[in-house]
Design an enzyme around this catalytic site. Structure first.
Site, PDB file in Angstrom:
ATOM      1  N   SER A  40      -1.619   5.800  -0.692  1.00  0.00           N
ATOM      2  CA  SER A  40      -0.251   6.581  -0.730  1.00  0.00           C
ATOM      3  C   SER A  40       0.392   6.126  -2.073  1.00  0.00           C
ATOM      4  O   SER A  40       0.141   5.249  -2.735  1.00  0.00           O
ATOM      5  CB  SER A  40       0.734   6.077   0.432  1.00  0.00           C
ATOM      6  OG  SER A  40       1.007   4.756   0.680  1.00  0.00           O
TER       7      SER A  40
ATOM      8  N   ASP B 199      -7.737  -6.250   3.838  1.00  0.00           N
ATOM      9  CA  ASP B 199      -6.540  -6.829   3.376  1.00  0.00           C
ATOM     10  C   ASP B 199      -6.809  -7.541   1.995  1.00  0.00           C
ATOM     11  O   ASP B 199      -7.369  -8.528   1.851  1.00  0.00           O
ATOM     12  CB  ASP B 199      -6.378  -8.177   4.393  1.00  0.00           C
ATOM     13  CG  ASP B 199      -4.837  -8.978   4.056  1.00  0.00           C
ATOM     14  OD1 ASP B 199      -4.414  -8.533   3.015  1.00  0.00           O
ATOM     15  OD2 ASP B 199      -4.567  -9.658   4.895  1.00  0.00           O
ATOM     16  N   ILE B 200      -5.889  -6.890   1.006  1.00  0.00           N
ATOM     17  CA  ILE B 200      -6.178  -7.315  -0.337  1.00  0.00           C
ATOM     18  C   ILE B 200      -5.771  -8.780  -0.687  1.00  0.00           C
ATOM     19  O   ILE B 200      -6.150  -9.444  -1.605  1.00  0.00           O
ATOM     20  CB  ILE B 200      -5.242  -6.426  -1.281  1.00  0.00           C
ATOM     21  CG1 ILE B 200      -5.858  -6.510  -2.722  1.00  0.00           C
ATOM     22  CG2 ILE B 200      -4.131  -6.773  -1.380  1.00  0.00           C
ATOM     23  CD1 ILE B 200      -7.332  -6.161  -2.792  1.00  0.00           C
TER      24      ILE B 200
ATOM     25  N   ASN C 136      -2.670  -1.901  -7.612  1.00  0.00           N
ATOM     26  CA  ASN C 136      -1.622  -1.424  -7.329  1.00  0.00           C
ATOM     27  C   ASN C 136      -1.025  -1.824  -6.344  1.00  0.00           C
ATOM     28  O   ASN C 136       0.268  -1.722  -5.862  1.00  0.00           O
ATOM     29  CB  ASN C 136      -1.812   0.039  -7.352  1.00  0.00           C
ATOM     30  CG  ASN C 136      -0.379   0.978  -7.139  1.00  0.00           C
ATOM     31  OD1 ASN C 136       0.315   1.072  -7.960  1.00  0.00           O
ATOM     32  ND2 ASN C 136      -0.456   1.428  -5.879  1.00  0.00           N
TER      33      ASN C 136
ATOM     34  N   TYR D   3       9.890 -11.634  -4.049  1.00  0.00           N
ATOM     35  CA  TYR D   3       9.297 -10.176  -4.563  1.00  0.00           C
ATOM     36  C   TYR D   3       9.060 -10.307  -6.348  1.00  0.00           C
ATOM     37  O   TYR D   3       8.177 -10.046  -6.835  1.00  0.00           O
ATOM     38  CB  TYR D   3      10.014  -8.915  -4.362  1.00  0.00           C
ATOM     39  CG  TYR D   3       9.433  -7.830  -4.881  1.00  0.00           C
ATOM     40  CD1 TYR D   3       8.239  -7.273  -4.598  1.00  0.00           C
ATOM     41  CD2 TYR D   3      10.054  -7.175  -6.171  1.00  0.00           C
ATOM     42  CE1 TYR D   3       8.064  -5.825  -5.100  1.00  0.00           C
ATOM     43  CE2 TYR D   3       9.718  -6.257  -6.673  1.00  0.00           C
ATOM     44  CZ  TYR D   3       8.693  -5.376  -6.158  1.00  0.00           C
ATOM     45  OH  TYR D   3       8.214  -4.229  -6.752  1.00  0.00           O
TER      46      TYR D   3
END
Length: 257
Positions: free
Chosen positions: A15, A62-63, A89, A157
């Site tokens: 997405s 799961d990256i 990404n 983050y």
């Protein structure tokens, strides 16, 4: 076409920015492996990108686990025979005051955003080096990794993305002898489904427009805005560019009106 017969892996390709860049990469002659955690969503995205199933495949995992990146690289080689580009990404976002962040939340940001990008880049670079053709790794960092925004407290983050930006500089130097270029974009507010992970649909409609004015160009970004920058950095048009963090932020980093 810029990517004729080239092969890319796109993390977070189900997405938003990832899906947009995968779609455009295929439209310009390439083939893609998209990585997503939701099998149904990843498979649906791959079919939308290429209904024939010949030039877009889904890889589920799961990256944040190094094995996922290694398996995705193997999938690219098994299916398409090569790997030229990694669009790193995948990420998450969710503002929360520093004093309220839990250890689990901190770990989740670091694992998905920084650890995930680190180890799949490592797997991709090993394959690119062995092939001897060079390649391109393009990370999606964040404007929040360059400066803080009081309206969206995002310490964990931001710290994770700051690490991504530092990683770009280091990999650009280390991998330059192998003709592997490493760059990143630092997006401002891009209107993607990520906001729906912590806002209700009603809140998304109300809150997102309030960020338009934060950008000197007067609007939030769209996935296409970020994808075009990513594709440029992955292309031969950027063959003399490495180690760059490119703001794609409507002018925010330039200053304030």
């Amino acid at each position: 076409m810029r990517f004729q017969d080239k092969v890319a892996i796109v993390t977070g390709g189900s997405s938003g920015i990832g899906k947009e860049v995968a779609t455009r990469f295929v439209a310009e002659g390439g083939s893609v492996v998209i990585i997503g955690r939701d099998a149904a969503k990843a498979e649906a995205a791959a079919k939308q990108i290429d209904a024939t199933g010949k030039r877009a495949i889904a890889h589920v995992g799961d990256i944040s686990l190094p094995a996922t990146g290694q398996a995705a690289v193997k999938a690219a080689l098994d299916r398409f025979g090569r790997l030229d580009v990694l669009f790193n990404n995948a990420g998450i976002f969710g503002p929360k005051p520093f004093l309220d962040v839990t250890e689990d939340e901190y770990d989740r940001f670091l694992n998905i955003i920084l650890k995930g990008k680190f180890f799949i880049a490592q797997a991709a670079a090993k394959t690119m080096k062995a092939a001897g053709r060079g390649g391109a790794i393009v990370q999606t960092g964040s404007m929040w990794g360059l400066q803080a925004i009081g309206a969206t407290p995002s310490s964990a983050y931001s710290a994770a993305n700051g690490g991504v930006h530092a990683l770009v500089k280091n990999l650009a130097i280390e991998l330059a002898p192998d003709k592997i270029r490493v760059n990143a974009i630092a997006p401002g507010v891009i209107e993607t489904p990520v906001f729906s992970t912590f806002l209700t649909p009603e809140q998304v409609k109300t809150v997102l427009p309030t960020f338009n004015a934060m950008h000197p160009l007067g609007r939030n970004g769209q996935p296409a805005d970020a994808a075009e920058a990513l594709l440029f950095l992955a292309s031969d048009q950027a063959s003399f560019i490495t180690g760059v963090i490119l703001p794609v932020d409507g002018g925010i980093m330039a200053g304030r009106q």
